[in-house]
Design an enzyme around this catalytic site. Structure first.
Site, PDB file in Angstrom:
ATOM      1  N   LYS A   1      55.455 -18.303  19.680  1.00  0.00           N
ATOM      2  CA  LYS A   1      55.200 -18.394  21.112  1.00  0.00           C
ATOM      3  C   LYS A   1      56.416 -18.990  21.816  1.00  0.00           C
ATOM      4  O   LYS A   1      56.692 -20.183  21.709  1.00  0.00           O
ATOM      5  CB  LYS A   1      53.986 -19.283  21.392  1.00  0.00           C
ATOM      6  CG  LYS A   1      53.549 -19.159  22.825  1.00  0.00           C
ATOM      7  CD  LYS A   1      52.730 -20.341  23.293  1.00  0.00           C
ATOM      8  CE  LYS A   1      53.511 -21.293  24.147  1.00  0.00           C
ATOM      9  NZ  LYS A   1      54.155 -20.747  25.322  1.00  0.00           N
TER      10      LYS A   1
ATOM     11  N   GLU B   1      60.144 -31.267  16.860  1.00  0.00           N
ATOM     12  CA  GLU B   1      61.427 -31.648  17.474  1.00  0.00           C
ATOM     13  C   GLU B   1      61.141 -31.961  18.924  1.00  0.00           C
ATOM     14  O   GLU B   1      60.846 -31.059  19.715  1.00  0.00           O
ATOM     15  CB  GLU B   1      62.425 -30.482  17.397  1.00  0.00           C
ATOM     16  CG  GLU B   1      62.790 -30.057  15.995  1.00  0.00           C
ATOM     17  CD  GLU B   1      63.467 -31.157  15.215  1.00  0.00           C
ATOM     18  OE1 GLU B   1      64.046 -32.065  15.829  1.00  0.00           O
ATOM     19  OE2 GLU B   1      63.397 -31.124  13.978  1.00  0.00           O
TER      20      GLU B   1
ATOM     21  N   CYS C   1      68.261 -31.220  24.705  1.00  0.00           N
ATOM     22  CA  CYS C   1      67.667 -32.440  24.170  1.00  0.00           C
ATOM     23  C   CYS C   1      68.730 -33.362  23.568  1.00  0.00           C
ATOM     24  O   CYS C   1      68.469 -34.536  23.331  1.00  0.00           O
ATOM     25  CB  CYS C   1      66.591 -32.101  23.141  1.00  0.00           C
ATOM     26  SG  CYS C   1      67.150 -30.942  21.907  1.00  0.00           S
TER      27      CYS C   1
ATOM     28  N   GLU D   1      62.697 -39.783  29.455  1.00  0.00           N
ATOM     29  CA  GLU D   1      63.546 -38.588  29.407  1.00  0.00           C
ATOM     30  C   GLU D   1      63.494 -37.861  30.754  1.00  0.00           C
ATOM     31  O   GLU D   1      62.420 -37.529  31.246  1.00  0.00           O
ATOM     32  CB  GLU D   1      63.058 -37.653  28.298  1.00  0.00           C
ATOM     33  CG  GLU D   1      64.026 -36.510  28.050  1.00  0.00           C
ATOM     34  CD  GLU D   1      63.494 -35.481  27.075  1.00  0.00           C
ATOM     35  OE1 GLU D   1      62.291 -35.181  27.098  1.00  0.00           O
ATOM     36  OE2 GLU D   1      64.301 -34.953  26.282  1.00  0.00           O
TER      37      GLU D   1
HETATM   38  O1  TXE Z   1      57.548 -28.816  27.347  1.00  0.00           O
HETATM   39  P1  TXE Z   1      56.254 -28.444  26.625  1.00  0.00           P
HETATM   40  P2  TXE Z   1      57.960 -28.316  28.779  1.00  0.00           P
HETATM   41  C1  TXE Z   1      60.945 -31.998  27.141  1.00  0.00           C
HETATM   42  C2  TXE Z   1      61.542 -32.337  28.475  1.00  0.00           C
HETATM   43  C3  TXE Z   1      60.697 -31.582  29.438  1.00  0.00           C
HETATM   44  C4  TXE Z   1      59.360 -31.756  28.800  1.00  0.00           C
HETATM   45  C5  TXE Z   1      58.383 -30.782  29.281  1.00  0.00           C
HETATM   46  O2  TXE Z   1      61.423 -33.696  28.739  1.00  0.00           O
HETATM   47  O3  TXE Z   1      60.700 -32.108  30.739  1.00  0.00           O
HETATM   48  O4  TXE Z   1      59.630 -31.600  27.409  1.00  0.00           O
HETATM   49  O5  TXE Z   1      58.907 -29.476  29.155  1.00  0.00           O
HETATM   50  C6  TXE Z   1      54.089 -25.057  24.545  1.00  0.00           C
HETATM   51  N1  TXE Z   1      49.714 -26.737  22.459  1.00  0.00           N
HETATM   52  N2  TXE Z   1      61.626 -30.964  26.430  1.00  0.00           N
HETATM   53  O6  TXE Z   1      56.879 -28.353  29.791  1.00  0.00           O
HETATM   54  O7  TXE Z   1      55.147 -28.369  27.607  1.00  0.00           O
HETATM   55  C7  TXE Z   1      54.748 -24.523  25.785  1.00  0.00           C
HETATM   56  O8  TXE Z   1      54.086 -23.397  26.268  1.00  0.00           O
HETATM   57  C8  TXE Z   1      50.681 -26.001  21.923  1.00  0.00           C
HETATM   58  C9  TXE Z   1      62.396 -31.378  25.295  1.00  0.00           C
HETATM   59  O9  TXE Z   1      58.593 -27.013  28.549  1.00  0.00           O
HETATM   60  O10 TXE Z   1      56.172 -29.369  25.485  1.00  0.00           O
HETATM   61  C10 TXE Z   1      56.154 -24.250  25.289  1.00  0.00           C
HETATM   62  O11 TXE Z   1      56.196 -23.017  24.572  1.00  0.00           O
HETATM   63  N3  TXE Z   1      51.786 -25.619  22.602  1.00  0.00           N
HETATM   64  C11 TXE Z   1      62.731 -30.263  24.421  1.00  0.00           C
HETATM   65  C12 TXE Z   1      56.396 -25.412  24.329  1.00  0.00           C
HETATM   66  O12 TXE Z   1      55.094 -25.873  23.960  1.00  0.00           O
HETATM   67  C13 TXE Z   1      51.927 -26.044  23.869  1.00  0.00           C
HETATM   68  C14 TXE Z   1      63.011 -28.978  25.072  1.00  0.00           C
HETATM   69  C15 TXE Z   1      57.185 -26.575  24.950  1.00  0.00           C
HETATM   70  O13 TXE Z   1      56.547 -26.946  26.160  1.00  0.00           O
HETATM   71  C16 TXE Z   1      50.936 -26.845  24.472  1.00  0.00           C
HETATM   72  C17 TXE Z   1      62.166 -28.682  26.211  1.00  0.00           C
HETATM   73  C18 TXE Z   1      49.789 -27.199  23.706  1.00  0.00           C
HETATM   74  N4  TXE Z   1      48.816 -27.965  24.191  1.00  0.00           N
HETATM   75  C19 TXE Z   1      61.524 -29.682  26.851  1.00  0.00           C
HETATM   76  N5  TXE Z   1      51.351 -27.140  25.719  1.00  0.00           N
HETATM   77  C20 TXE Z   1      63.693 -30.542  23.284  1.00  0.00           C
HETATM   78  N6  TXE Z   1      63.658 -31.727  22.674  1.00  0.00           N
HETATM   79  O14 TXE Z   1      64.451 -29.668  22.886  1.00  0.00           O
HETATM   80  C21 TXE Z   1      52.546 -26.541  25.898  1.00  0.00           C
HETATM   81  N7  TXE Z   1      52.900 -25.858  24.782  1.00  0.00           N
END
Ligand code: TXE
Length: 481
Positions: A173, A248, A282, A385
């Protein structure tokens, strides 16, 4: 309007619900394509396809798996311009960065794991002349890969490549915020002859598709990159089911600059480590600690360089260094942190505001690279963050003070140290609580090295053999001689 399709059982299909989510071009703030609003029914279809493909794929000789994966990487390379453009429109990063940074890395990820699997061996533990143990490493079965929006194809391939190479079948996904290049990759997989069901890509919202993957009783491992809160939710659901988990998560990385560093080299890299990809990596160093004797010199040079070099604007424009923020929601979140920094007593040295380019990008989401000083190390701005083009600078007097501040957050992903003093560099590297330490460089990556964080930055390691081990189960066989 272009409709993105799910990739299930080797075919491009619409979501069961027939519903779609608007997909935005952040550089213009307009909807330009539609992302499937899939749900657990699509995840189930994908699971069934993956399950049906597993027997064949896991028994396919590694040489053949490798050949198909190398072919995928070659086709991606052939279409690099198309992919780079698609990534930039979807994500907002400058086109030169998509073309020279992200796409080459996505190609390398697939080639790296596609070839690594041919050299992947397991261990033997002889017990003198009376017994021998050997380890069988077998694919897990059907695994789930969930990836974020900041480096969409790069992080997507970083997960699916080792999973497939090791003989698993995958339900993946991508982020609903940036689904486009994963969709293009499905077309490439079909052209390369990847057997149906080996890779299935289900697009949609995290709480629908991501959580359906997490709760699915037969998906035995989840590899996730994203926010720490989401990671915690995945762990909460998956742990009682005893799924293998690789998480991660976020970071709040320290960049520690000593007075004896190579100043020019440090300055160039610090501009990059602070603001590359709009700071949406990140691994970006968002807390910059500078030894007091060079604090004023650094501050002046850093602010001057950022102001003069980091042109903000249309990501398609070759002179743009800072593109658009990925979404309106994230744009507002980053701006709210700048307001918080002011409330906490910070002084904005440059940036600190949204940018409105002229012409077609006027309604896009842009933020000027922002440098803030005068904040305590433990305030919210320095602990949470932000994940945008915002950094803080703080002076320090001793190694101990720098370490204390560096280690003061809940995160522990990456860190950077600038010094010409070898002893100090090694000592700091040993004592910093982070999964990755760069000394006199940043984002210098060798795909064989372990990648991941400690504390709230995650659990497990990706990269090289770590990833192949994660995506296999070890079984010890003991033979009495
Ligand atoms: O992350 P999400 P988002 C951090 C960064 C950012 C924050 C939120 O601080 O502001 O995360 O970003 C899926 N069960 N990073 O909203 O929501 C979602 O659809 C399973 C750090 O993008 O965690 C997407 O495919 N999956 C990071 C993925 O999880 C779920 C890089 C990430 O989304 C879910 C990006 C659930 N309940 C953001 N809810 C890094 N460290 O590289 C969402 N998803």
């Amino acid at each position: 309007m272009q409709k993105i399709a799910n990739y299930i059982n080797g075919a491009l299909i619409e979501p069961t619900s027939k519903q779609y989510i608007d997909n935005y071009n952040p550089s213009t703030g307009t909807v330009y394509s539609l992302c499937p609003d899939s749900d657990e029914r699509d995840v189930e279809l994908a699971y069934q396809a993956a399950e049906a493909a597993f027997e064949d794929w896991s028994n396919t000789p590694t040489e053949k798996r490798s050949r198909i994966m190398v072919r995928i990487s070659e086709l991606l390379e052939r279409d690099i311009d198309k992919f780079a453009m698609a990534e930039t429109i979807d994500q907002g990063k400058p086109l030169w960065l998509s073309k020279n940074g992200e796409m080459p890395r996505a190609i390398s990820n697939i080639r790296f794991f596609g070839t690594a699997i041919e050299h992947f061996a397991s261990e033997a533990h002889p017990m003198g002349n009376h017994a021998i143990n050997y380890t069988l490493r077998t694919p897990i079965g059907v695994v789930g890969c969930i990836s974020p929006w900041n480096l969409p194809l790069y992080l997507f391939t970083w997960k699916i490549a080792p999973a497939i190479a090791a003989g698993n079948c995958v339900v993946a996904k991508p982020s609903e915020v940036t689904p486009y290049t994963a969709y293009l990759l499905s077309e490439i997989c079909m052209e390369a002859g990847l057997p149906a069901g080996v890779l299935n890509i289900v697009h949609g919202l995290g709480p629908k598709v991501g959580s359906a993957l997490t709760v699915h009783p037969k998906i035995k491992a989840i590899s996730f990159t994203g926010g720490t809160k989401t990671g915690a939710e995945i762990a909460r659901v998956a742990a009682p089911m005893f799924k293998k988990l690789s998480l991660e998560l976020g970071g709040k990385n320290p960049n520690i600059i000593f007075a004896d560093c190579d100043f020019d080299k440090m300055l160039n890299e610090t501009v990059r480590s602070s603001f590359l990809n709009q700071g949406e990596i990140c691994l970006c160093g968002s807390r910059i600690f500078v030894e007091r004797p060079i604090y004023d010199k650094f501050k002046a040079a850093f602010v001057e360089k950022v102001k003069s070099e980091l042109v903000v604007g249309n990501p398609l424009d070759a002179k743009t260094k800072t593109g658009a923020i990925v979404s309106k929601m994230h744009f507002e979140k980053v701006l709210s942190y700048i307001e918080l920094a002011k409330e906490e007593g910070g002084t904005i040295l440059c940036g600190g505001h949204a940018v409105k380019p002229e012409g077609e990008c006027a309604n896009g989401w842009y933020i000027a690279p922002t440098i803030i000083e005068g904040l305590s190390y433990d305030c919210r701005t320095n602990q949470e963050e932000i994940f945008g083009p915002v950094v803080t600078i703080t002076p320090f007097d001793t190694d101990e003070e720098a370490l204390m501040m560096a280690n003061s957050t809940e995160y522990g992903l990456a860190s950077t140290i600038w010094t010409e003093n070898l002893t100090r560099a090694h000592k700091m590297a040993a004592e910093i609580k982070a999964g990755i330490v760069w000394i006199n460089c940043w984002l210098l990556r060798d795909l064989r090295t372990p990648f991941g964080g400690v504390k709230s930055s995650g659990v497990g390691r990706e990269g090289g053999l770590e990833a192949l081990r994660f995506f296999t189960e070890a079984k010890n066989v003991c033979v009495k001689l």
